[in-house]
Design an enzyme around this catalytic site. Structure first.
Site, PDB file in Angstrom:
ATOM      1  N   ARG A 187      -3.313  -5.137   6.959  1.00 52.22           N
ATOM      2  CA  ARG A 187      -4.436  -5.729   7.695  1.00 52.22           C
ATOM      3  C   ARG A 187      -5.688  -4.859   7.643  1.00 52.22           C
ATOM      4  O   ARG A 187      -6.770  -5.335   7.998  1.00 52.22           O
ATOM      5  CB  ARG A 187      -4.040  -6.018   9.141  1.00 52.22           C
ATOM      6  CG  ARG A 187      -3.053  -7.181   9.243  1.00 52.22           C
ATOM      7  CD  ARG A 187      -2.824  -7.634  10.664  1.00 52.22           C
ATOM      8  NE  ARG A 187      -2.195  -8.940  10.713  1.00 52.22           N
ATOM      9  CZ  ARG A 187      -0.884  -9.174  10.857  1.00 52.22           C
ATOM     10  NH1 ARG A 187      -0.053  -8.161  10.972  1.00 52.22           N
ATOM     11  NH2 ARG A 187      -0.414 -10.401  10.884  1.00 52.22           N
ATOM     12  N   LYS A 192       5.635   2.597  12.036  1.00 54.80           N
ATOM     13  CA  LYS A 192       4.374   2.061  12.555  1.00 54.80           C
ATOM     14  C   LYS A 192       4.656   0.830  13.414  1.00 54.80           C
ATOM     15  O   LYS A 192       4.043   0.624  14.444  1.00 54.80           O
ATOM     16  CB  LYS A 192       3.416   1.692  11.420  1.00 54.80           C
ATOM     17  CG  LYS A 192       2.069   1.242  11.985  1.00 54.80           C
ATOM     18  CD  LYS A 192       1.150   0.742  10.914  1.00 54.80           C
ATOM     19  CE  LYS A 192       1.525  -0.606  10.401  1.00 54.80           C
ATOM     20  NZ  LYS A 192       0.945  -1.739  11.151  1.00 54.80           N
ATOM     21  N   ASP A 193       5.616   0.017  12.955  1.00 61.53           N
ATOM     22  CA  ASP A 193       6.028  -1.150  13.742  1.00 61.53           C
ATOM     23  C   ASP A 193       7.214  -0.735  14.606  1.00 61.53           C
ATOM     24  O   ASP A 193       8.348  -1.186  14.405  1.00 61.53           O
ATOM     25  CB  ASP A 193       6.400  -2.295  12.801  1.00 61.53           C
ATOM     26  CG  ASP A 193       5.216  -2.727  11.951  1.00 61.53           C
ATOM     27  OD1 ASP A 193       4.203  -3.135  12.516  1.00 61.53           O
ATOM     28  OD2 ASP A 193       5.300  -2.608  10.712  1.00 61.53           O
ATOM     29  N   GLN A 220       9.206  -3.507  16.364  1.00 62.58           N
ATOM     30  CA  GLN A 220       9.975  -4.280  15.380  1.00 62.58           C
ATOM     31  C   GLN A 220      11.232  -3.508  14.952  1.00 62.58           C
ATOM     32  O   GLN A 220      12.332  -4.069  14.896  1.00 62.58           O
ATOM     33  CB  GLN A 220       9.103  -4.564  14.152  1.00 62.58           C
ATOM     34  CG  GLN A 220       9.861  -5.117  12.963  1.00 62.58           C
ATOM     35  CD  GLN A 220       8.947  -5.550  11.833  1.00 62.58           C
ATOM     36  OE1 GLN A 220       8.374  -6.619  11.886  1.00 62.58           O
ATOM     37  NE2 GLN A 220       8.809  -4.737  10.797  1.00 62.58           N
ATOM     38  N   HIS A 275       4.047   1.257   2.169  1.00 62.54           N
ATOM     39  CA  HIS A 275       5.209   0.599   1.553  1.00 62.54           C
ATOM     40  C   HIS A 275       5.800   1.472   0.443  1.00 62.54           C
ATOM     41  O   HIS A 275       7.006   1.533   0.265  1.00 62.54           O
ATOM     42  CB  HIS A 275       4.796  -0.748   0.943  1.00 62.54           C
ATOM     43  CG  HIS A 275       4.319  -1.762   1.943  1.00 62.54           C
ATOM     44  ND1 HIS A 275       3.010  -2.177   2.014  1.00 62.54           N
ATOM     45  CD2 HIS A 275       4.997  -2.448   2.896  1.00 62.54           C
ATOM     46  CE1 HIS A 275       2.891  -3.085   2.960  1.00 62.54           C
ATOM     47  NE2 HIS A 275       4.066  -3.268   3.521  1.00 62.54           N
ATOM     48  N   GLY A 290       9.358   0.624   8.730  1.00 59.22           N
ATOM     49  CA  GLY A 290       8.407   1.683   9.079  1.00 59.22           C
ATOM     50  C   GLY A 290       8.295   1.879  10.582  1.00 59.22           C
ATOM     51  O   GLY A 290       8.374   0.937  11.362  1.00 59.22           O
ATOM     52  N   HIS A 324       0.862  -1.189   0.000  1.00 59.28           N
ATOM     53  CA  HIS A 324       0.000   0.000   0.000  1.00 59.28           C
ATOM     54  C   HIS A 324       0.898   1.238   0.000  1.00 59.28           C
ATOM     55  O   HIS A 324       2.137   1.115  -0.096  1.00 59.28           O
ATOM     56  CB  HIS A 324      -0.942  -0.025   1.213  1.00 59.28           C
ATOM     57  CG  HIS A 324      -0.226  -0.344   2.495  1.00 59.28           C
ATOM     58  ND1 HIS A 324       0.660   0.530   3.085  1.00 59.28           N
ATOM     59  CD2 HIS A 324      -0.233  -1.449   3.283  1.00 59.28           C
ATOM     60  CE1 HIS A 324       1.136  -0.010   4.189  1.00 59.28           C
ATOM     61  NE2 HIS A 324       0.631  -1.226   4.335  1.00 59.28           N
TER      62      HIS A 324
HETATM   63  O1  PAF Z   1       7.049  -5.676   8.799  1.00 62.14           O
HETATM   64  C1  PAF Z   1       6.860  -6.677   8.077  1.00 62.14           C
HETATM   65  O2  PAF Z   1       6.160  -6.632   7.067  1.00 62.14           O
HETATM   66  C2  PAF Z   1       7.516  -8.008   8.457  1.00 62.14           C
HETATM   67  O3  PAF Z   1       7.515  -8.190   9.828  1.00 62.14           O
HETATM   68  C3  PAF Z   1       8.910  -8.190   7.858  1.00 62.14           C
HETATM   69  C4  PAF Z   1       9.891  -7.155   8.411  1.00 62.14           C
HETATM   70  C5  PAF Z   1       8.850  -8.069   6.353  1.00 62.14           C
HETATM   71  C6  PAF Z   1       9.459  -9.569   8.216  1.00 62.14           C
HETATM   72  O4  PAF Z   1       8.651 -10.583   7.710  1.00 62.14           O
END
Ligand code: PAF
Length: 285
Positions: free
Chosen positions: A187, A149-150, A153, A37, A147, A34
Site C-alpha cells: 500500500r 508487520k501484520d 493477522q 516479501h 510477516g 516488495h
Molecule cells: O497478508 C496478506 O497479504 C494477506 O492477508 C494474505 C495472508 C495473503 C491473505 O490474503
C-alpha cells in the site's frame, strides 16, 4: 519456476511433493511484491525443498468501501522477484478458481479478530482466515511464513491453525523497513512523495513510545497519547487507532507489564498504513 493457475493442479502437485517427503514452504501474498516479501521468500528458501508463493488479491478480505479495485497488481514484477529468489511455484489462481459462485463456508476466528484492525474492518479477518485455510489445503505446506508487520493477522492465523489442527507450522518473519523506518507494504505505492515523507511518522511515534517505556513509563494512556502527539506532527496523517494490548490475547492493557504489542493504523491520503512494536516484559528491579 512454474506458474500454476488451477487449484486442482496445485493440489495435485502438492500431494506429489508429500508422497516424495519433500519439505514445502509457503508464502501467501496478495502480490505487488516488495523487499518485505522477498525476506519471507528467502526465509522459506533457507528451510524448504520446495518454495511456493501465492499471489491472490482476495476479494473476501476487503470491505465494500475499501481499495479492492485499486489494489496494486503487478504480475510481471512479482514473477521477476519470485524467480530471482528461486521460488519453485508461483500459484496465481483467479477469483473464480478460488471461490465457487455459491461458496457458503467461512472460517471465523471469533476473539482475536474483534479489536485493532477488526474493529474498523469487521469482515476482514473472516476473509483472511477463509482464504488462508483454502490455500493451506491446496498447497499442503509443512510451514507457512507470515510477516510480523501484520501482527494481528499472524496471531489469528496461529490460533486458527491450532484450533482447527491444520498440520502446518506458522513461521513469523520480522518487519522490513525503508531507510526512514516506514514498514514495507504494497500500500506504500499509493503514497504521493509528500505523503510518503510524512508516513515516516508511524515508526517515529512507535520509537518515541518505546523510549518512554524504556525510561520507566508504564501507563498505556501516556504511551498512546505520546504516539498520537507524534502523528499530529504530520498534517496529512489521520489516526484510525492506537492500541496497546497483551501480546498474545490482544486484550487491551492499562499498564504495560508483560510483553505487550503497541499497534496502530493511520490513514495517509488514501492509504491506510499499519505498524506495531512489541515491548519486552519489565525486568524485576
Ligand atoms: O497478508 C496478506 O497479504 C494477506 O492477508 C494474505 C495472508 C495473503 C491473505 O490474503
Amino acid at each position: 519456476m512454474d506458474l500454476i493457475t488451477s487449484c486442482e493442479e496445485m493440489q495435485k502437485r502438492a500431494r506429489e511433493w508429500r508422497r516424495l517427503s519433500q519439505c514445502v514452504g509457503f508464502v501467501p501474498t496478495m502480490g505487488a511484491l516488495h523487499d518485505g516479501h522477498r525476506s519471507l521468500i528467502r526465509l522459506a528458501r533457507n528451510r524448504a525443498d520446495i518454495v511456493v508463493v501465492s499471489v491472490f488479491v482476495n476479494p473476501t478480505q476487503f470491505g465494500p468501501s475499501e481499495d479492492l479495485a485499486a489494489y496494486p497488481r503487478d504480475l510481471e514484477g512479482d514473477m521477476r522477484l519470485c524467480r530471482a529468489e528461486k521460488t519453485d511455484v508461483l500459484f496465481h489462481p483467479t477469483v473464480a478458481e478460488m471461490f465457487a459462485p455459491d461458496a457458503s463456508t467461512w472460517v471465523l476466528e471469533d476473539r482475536l479478530s474483534r479489536g485493532l484492525c477488526g474493529a474498523s474492518r469487521p469482515t476482514h479477518f473472516r476473509g483472511v482466515c477463509t482464504v488462508v485455510a483454502r490455500l493451506l489445503n491446496l498447497v499442503l505446506p509443512d510451514f507457512a511464513v507470515f510477516g510480523e508487520k501484520d501482527a494481528q493477522q499472524l496471531r489469528i492465523i496461529r490460533r486458527m491453525v491450532r484450533d482447527l489442527a491444520f498440520p502446518v507450522e506458522i513461521v513469523a518473519a520480522p518487519t522490513i523497513r525503508e531507510f526512514d523506518g516506514l514498514a514495507m507494504s504494497s500500500r506504500n505505492r499509493y503514497l504521493s512523495p509528500e505523503e510518503r515523507r510524512q508516513a515516516a511518522c508511524l515508526r517515529r511515534a512507535l520509537d518515541e513510545a518505546e523510549q518512554i517505556y524504556l525510561s520507566g513509563e508504564r501507563r498505556a494512556s501516556v504511551l498512546k497519547e505520546t504516539i498520537r502527539q507524534v502523528i499530529r506532527t504530520a498534517p496529512l496523517a489521520r489516526v484510525d487507532y492506537v492500541e496497546i494490548v497483551e501480546d498474545q490475547s490482544l486484550e487491551p492493557v492499562e499498564f504495560c507489564e508483560g510483553p505487550v504489542l503497541v499497534a496502530l493504523a493511520v490513514f495517509i491520503g488514501k492509504a491506510r498504513l499499519i505498524d506495531n512494536t512489541r515491548l519486552p516484559p519489565v525486568s524485576p528491579p
